[in-house]
Motif scaffolding. Structure first.
Motif, PDB file in Angstrom:
ATOM      1  N   LEU A  70       0.833  -1.204   0.000  1.00 40.53           N
ATOM      2  CA  LEU A  70       0.000   0.000   0.000  1.00 40.53           C
ATOM      3  C   LEU A  70       0.867   1.254   0.000  1.00 40.53           C
ATOM      4  O   LEU A  70       0.602   2.207  -0.735  1.00 40.53           O
ATOM      5  CB  LEU A  70      -0.926  -0.001   1.207  1.00 40.53           C
ATOM      6  N   ALA A  71       1.929   1.255   0.789  1.00 37.09           N
ATOM      7  CA  ALA A  71       2.819   2.419   0.840  1.00 37.09           C
ATOM      8  C   ALA A  71       3.459   2.671  -0.521  1.00 37.09           C
ATOM      9  O   ALA A  71       3.577   3.825  -0.964  1.00 37.09           O
ATOM     10  CB  ALA A  71       3.891   2.217   1.902  1.00 37.09           C
ATOM     11  N   GLY A  72       3.856   1.627  -1.213  1.00 32.46           N
ATOM     12  CA  GLY A  72       4.437   1.774  -2.544  1.00 32.46           C
ATOM     13  C   GLY A  72       3.451   2.373  -3.529  1.00 32.46           C
ATOM     14  O   GLY A  72       3.802   3.264  -4.325  1.00 32.46           O
ATOM     15  N   ARG A  73       2.207   1.901  -3.491  1.00 33.29           N
ATOM     16  CA  ARG A  73       1.193   2.445  -4.397  1.00 33.29           C
ATOM     17  C   ARG A  73       0.883   3.899  -4.079  1.00 33.29           C
ATOM     18  O   ARG A  73       0.690   4.716  -4.980  1.00 33.29           O
ATOM     19  CB  ARG A  73      -0.077   1.598  -4.334  1.00 33.29           C
ATOM     20  N   VAL A  74       0.850   4.233  -2.787  1.00 34.13           N
ATOM     21  CA  VAL A  74       0.591   5.621  -2.391  1.00 34.13           C
ATOM     22  C   VAL A  74       1.706   6.530  -2.896  1.00 34.13           C
ATOM     23  O   VAL A  74       1.451   7.609  -3.441  1.00 34.13           O
ATOM     24  CB  VAL A  74       0.435   5.728  -0.858  1.00 34.13           C
ATOM     25  N   LEU A  75       2.952   6.106  -2.718  1.00 27.73           N
ATOM     26  CA  LEU A  75       4.083   6.916  -3.186  1.00 27.73           C
ATOM     27  C   LEU A  75       4.073   7.074  -4.706  1.00 27.73           C
ATOM     28  O   LEU A  75       4.364   8.159  -5.225  1.00 27.73           O
ATOM     29  CB  LEU A  75       5.404   6.307  -2.722  1.00 27.73           C
ATOM     30  N   LEU A  76       3.739   6.025  -5.425  1.00 23.84           N
ATOM     31  CA  LEU A  76       3.677   6.097  -6.887  1.00 23.84           C
ATOM     32  C   LEU A  76       2.590   7.071  -7.344  1.00 23.84           C
ATOM     33  O   LEU A  76       2.823   7.908  -8.234  1.00 23.84           O
ATOM     34  CB  LEU A  76       3.421   4.703  -7.464  1.00 23.84           C
ATOM     35  N   MET A  77       1.416   6.987  -6.739  1.00 24.54           N
ATOM     36  CA  MET A  77       0.337   7.908  -7.120  1.00 24.54           C
ATOM     37  C   MET A  77       0.668   9.344  -6.728  1.00 24.54           C
ATOM     38  O   MET A  77       0.353  10.289  -7.459  1.00 24.54           O
ATOM     39  CB  MET A  77      -0.985   7.481  -6.487  1.00 24.54           C
ATOM     40  N   ALA A  78       1.300   9.532  -5.583  1.00 20.36           N
ATOM     41  CA  ALA A  78       1.696  10.881  -5.175  1.00 20.36           C
ATOM     42  C   ALA A  78       2.687  11.464  -6.171  1.00 20.36           C
ATOM     43  O   ALA A  78       2.592  12.642  -6.551  1.00 20.36           O
ATOM     44  CB  ALA A  78       2.299  10.854  -3.774  1.00 20.36           C
ATOM     45  N   ALA A  79       3.638  10.657  -6.622  1.00 14.79           N
ATOM     46  CA  ALA A  79       4.603  11.129  -7.618  1.00 14.79           C
ATOM     47  C   ALA A  79       3.899  11.489  -8.931  1.00 14.79           C
ATOM     48  O   ALA A  79       4.247  12.492  -9.570  1.00 14.79           O
ATOM     49  CB  ALA A  79       5.668  10.066  -7.852  1.00 14.79           C
ATOM     50  N   ALA A  80       2.916  10.698  -9.320  1.00 12.61           N
ATOM     51  CA  ALA A  80       2.167  11.003 -10.544  1.00 12.61           C
ATOM     52  C   ALA A  80       1.402  12.318 -10.400  1.00 12.61           C
ATOM     53  O   ALA A  80       1.411  13.166 -11.312  1.00 12.61           O
ATOM     54  CB  ALA A  80       1.206   9.862 -10.872  1.00 12.61           C
ATOM     55  N   PHE A  81       0.740  12.515  -9.269  1.00  8.95           N
ATOM     56  CA  PHE A  81       0.013  13.773  -9.043  1.00  8.95           C
ATOM     57  C   PHE A  81       0.957  14.969  -9.063  1.00  8.95           C
ATOM     58  O   PHE A  81       0.676  15.990  -9.686  1.00  8.95           O
ATOM     59  CB  PHE A  81      -0.727  13.744  -7.707  1.00  8.95           C
ATOM     60  N   VAL A  82       2.088  14.844  -8.376  1.00 11.80           N
ATOM     61  CA  VAL A  82       3.047  15.955  -8.334  1.00 11.80           C
ATOM     62  C   VAL A  82       3.580  16.243  -9.730  1.00 11.80           C
ATOM     63  O   VAL A  82       3.733  17.408 -10.122  1.00 11.80           O
ATOM     64  CB  VAL A  82       4.197  15.636  -7.354  1.00 11.80           C
ATOM     65  N   GLY A  83       3.849  15.204 -10.507  1.00 13.80           N
ATOM     66  CA  GLY A  83       4.340  15.401 -11.874  1.00 13.80           C
ATOM     67  C   GLY A  83       3.346  16.146 -12.744  1.00 13.80           C
ATOM     68  O   GLY A  83       3.706  17.095 -13.455  1.00 13.80           O
TER      69      GLY A  83
END
Length: 110
Positions: free
Chosen positions: A47-60
Motif C-alpha cells: 500500500l505504501a508503494g502504491r501511495v508513493l507512486l500515485m503521489a509522484a504522478a500527481f506531483v508530476g
C-alpha cells in the motif's frame, strides 16, 4: 516378548503424548499467527508503494500544469482534483464500518 507396565508408567506415557500434542498444536497456532502478521506487513508495504507512486504522478502532473500552461481553469483543476481524490480515499479509510472479522472454529457463520 511381554511388556509388564505399571499403571503409573501407562499414565506417564499418556501424559507425555498429551504434552506433545498440546505443544504441537500451540506451535501450529503460533505459526498461523506469524503468517497472518507477515501478510498484514506485506499489505502495508504494498500500500505504501502504491501511495508513493500515485503521489509522484500527481506531483508530476501538477508541476507540468503549473510551469507549462497559463490557463487558470486548468490550474485550479490540476490542484483541486488530487485533493478531492485524497479526501475521498482518506474518508473511506478512516470510516470504520466493521470491527474486523473474527474467525470461528469450524468455519461456521452466525
Amino acid at each position: 516378548m511381554t511388556l509388564n507396565l505399571t499403571v503409573e508408567q501407562v499414565l506417564a506415557g499418556f501424559g507425555v503424548l498429551l504434552a506433545l500434542v498440546l505443544v504441537w498444536r500451540a506451535g501450529s497456532r503460533q505459526a498461523r499467527r506469524a503468517a497472518e502478521t507477515a501478510r498484514a506487513g506485506a499489505r502495508v508495504v504494498s500500500l505504501a508503494g502504491r501511495v508513493l507512486l500515485m503521489a509522484a504522478a500527481f506531483v508530476g502532473v501538477q508541476w507540468v500544469v503549473i510551469t507549462q500552461i497559463d490557463n487558470p481553469t486548468l490550474l485550479v483543476v490540476a490542484l483541486a482534483l488530487p485533493d478531492l481524490i485524497a479526501a475521498y480515499v482518506l474518508t473511506r479509510a478512516l470510516t470504520v464500518t466493521e470491527i474486523g472479522t473474527a474467525r470461528r472454529r469450524g468455519g461456521g457463520h452466525r
